[in-house]
Design an enzyme around this catalytic site. Structure first.
Site, short mmCIF file in Angstrom:
data_model
loop_
_atom_site.label_atom_id
_atom_site.label_comp_id
_atom_site.label_asym_id
_atom_site.label_seq_id
_atom_site.Cartn_x
_atom_site.Cartn_y
_atom_site.Cartn_z
N CYS A 130 -8.05 3.82 -0.91
CA CYS A 130 -9.49 3.75 -0.69
C CYS A 130 -10.05 2.39 -1.11
CB CYS A 130 -10.20 4.87 -1.45
SG CYS A 130 -12.00 4.83 -1.24
N CYS A 133 -13.57 2.51 -2.55
CA CYS A 133 -13.68 2.95 -3.95
C CYS A 133 -13.22 1.86 -4.90
CB CYS A 133 -12.78 4.16 -4.21
SG CYS A 133 -12.99 5.49 -3.05
N ASP A 134 -12.02 1.41 -4.68
CA ASP A 134 -11.33 0.61 -5.70
C ASP A 134 -11.35 -0.89 -5.45
OD1 ASP A 134 -10.72 3.06 -6.87
OD2 ASP A 134 -8.87 3.27 -5.73
#
Lengths: 302, 78
Positions: A130, A133-134
């Protein structure tokens, strides 16, 4: 006993829920999360009505839409089996057992794994599925994005302003994602595309330090020093729990144009099905259709 | 007595947003640490959780990786 149970709350499941609420069906939504893959997209520029919206924002709008109707949502619950018995559909999850007259499977897809040594060990230790997200954790670092399709290009575009250098490791001869995204990406000096390269291992100690890649033409192997690995090599359908439902060679649930599966009362919609093209707007339309088909089915059963 | 709650997050991560919404809905006061803006927070998060995925919640020393609603609830005694 419910009239309808919807499995999944991505674009297809959410849209089906909105339609079900407006038809005043007695229904329940069982889902691992809200927003599905749409929530993980960086920039969405092809969803009608929004010239630009981010994935998390769209997911929030989706959630607000169903909350408005007071839909009953069992969030964080994973379905493990769906099957038809005595004119009803039985749904088993890790938390409970439900019966319904109809079900709409809108469980979507999940990231395909590399299946190479080191992948499991370094998951969330530099390796992620992701970018949305990261990504920000890799500020100023050298990273590799694995893949050559739209999701790999999207992930890379999210990283261009964050990471110091991005290697786009592509197994095919050339990138297959949209030309407009390719052009955008190749305009950045910190992006290097490596075609015909296959990842063979993820290496490191506590965190990722490098990946080993093999040229599929020459067979030559080399080690690429990077601190982040973003795996974007496609998706597989979350259809394993639908044991009796007919699927195609990719595991996608076969549906007709009314979103009916081979089993009466079991409908499916969105990315988990064999509908051509996986797009947010298409999944939404399919979710609406599936709900209306379930509604018609219910009225003929009375 | 309210517990000390920290959340290590990035502004774009959907599960961070959801976790923060969940805390707000339950009227939990928390400290939001944006790891994308502050490398010190990122290092602190990695040290505490041994991994790089967000969100990470620190509830009175109990480290929860991801938006794990059940664990968050039990750590908060909800």
């Amino acid at each position: 006993m419910y009239e309808l149970i919807i499995i999944g709350a991505g674009p297809a499941g959410i849209t089906a829920s909105v339609y079900a609420a407006r038809k005043k069906l007695e229904f329940l939504v069982i889902t691992k999360d809200i927003g599905g893959q749409a929530a993980l997209s960086g920039e969405i520029e092809n969803y009608t009505g929004y010239q630009f919206i981010s994935g998390p924002e769209l997911a929030k709008k989706f959630e607000e839409h169903i909350r408005k109707y007071g839909v009953e949502v069992r969030e964080g619950e994973e379905v493990i089996r769906v099957s038809r018995r005595d004119n009803l559909v039985e749904i088993f999850s890790y938390k409970g057992e439900y019966k319904a007259k109809t079900v709409i499977i809108a469980s979507g897809k999940r990231s395909r794994e590399l299946k190479v040594p080191g992948e499991k060990e370094f998951k969330n230790r530099g390796l992620t599925y992701c970018a949305t997200c990261d990504g920000p954790l890799f500020a100023g670092k050298e990273v590799a994005v694995i893949g050559g399709g739209n999701s790999a290009l999207d992930a890379s575009l999210q990283l261009v302003r964050i990471a110091k250098k991005i290697y786009l490791v592509n197994i095919a001869q050339e990138l297959i994602g949209d030309k407009i995204m390719q052009e955008k990406l190749l305009g950045y000096k910190n992006v290097e595309v490596l075609n015909n390269k296959k990842v063979t291992a993820v290496l490191g100690d506590k965190m990722v330090k490098s990946i080993s890649i093999k040229d599929i033409v020459s067979g030559k192997e080399e080690v690429l020093d990077i601190e982040g690995v973003f795996v974007e090599i496609g998706l597989i359908p979350n259809s394993e729990f639908a044991v009796d439902v007919e699927k195609n060679q990719f595991g996608e649930i076969k549906v007709n144009c009314h979103n009916e599966t081979n089993i009466p009362g079991i409908f499916a919609a969105g990315d988990v099905t064999d509908v051509p093209e996986k797009q947010i707007v298409i999944a939404c339309g399919e979710g609406a259709k599936a709900c209306l088909s379930a509604f018609t089915y219910l009225s003929t059963q009375k | 007595m309210s517990k000390s709650v920290k959340i290590y997050s990035t502004p774009t991560c959907p599960f961070c947003i959801r976790a923060k919404q969940f805390l707000k809905e339950n009227k939990i006061t928390f400290e939001d640490l944006d790891v994308s803006q502050n490398p010190e927070y990122a290092e602190e998060m990695i040290r505490k959780s041994g991994q790089m995925g967000v969100p990470v919640l620190d509830i009175e020393g109990e480290i929860i990786v991801g938006f794990d609603k059940e664990r968050i609830k039990s750590a908060l005694g909800l």
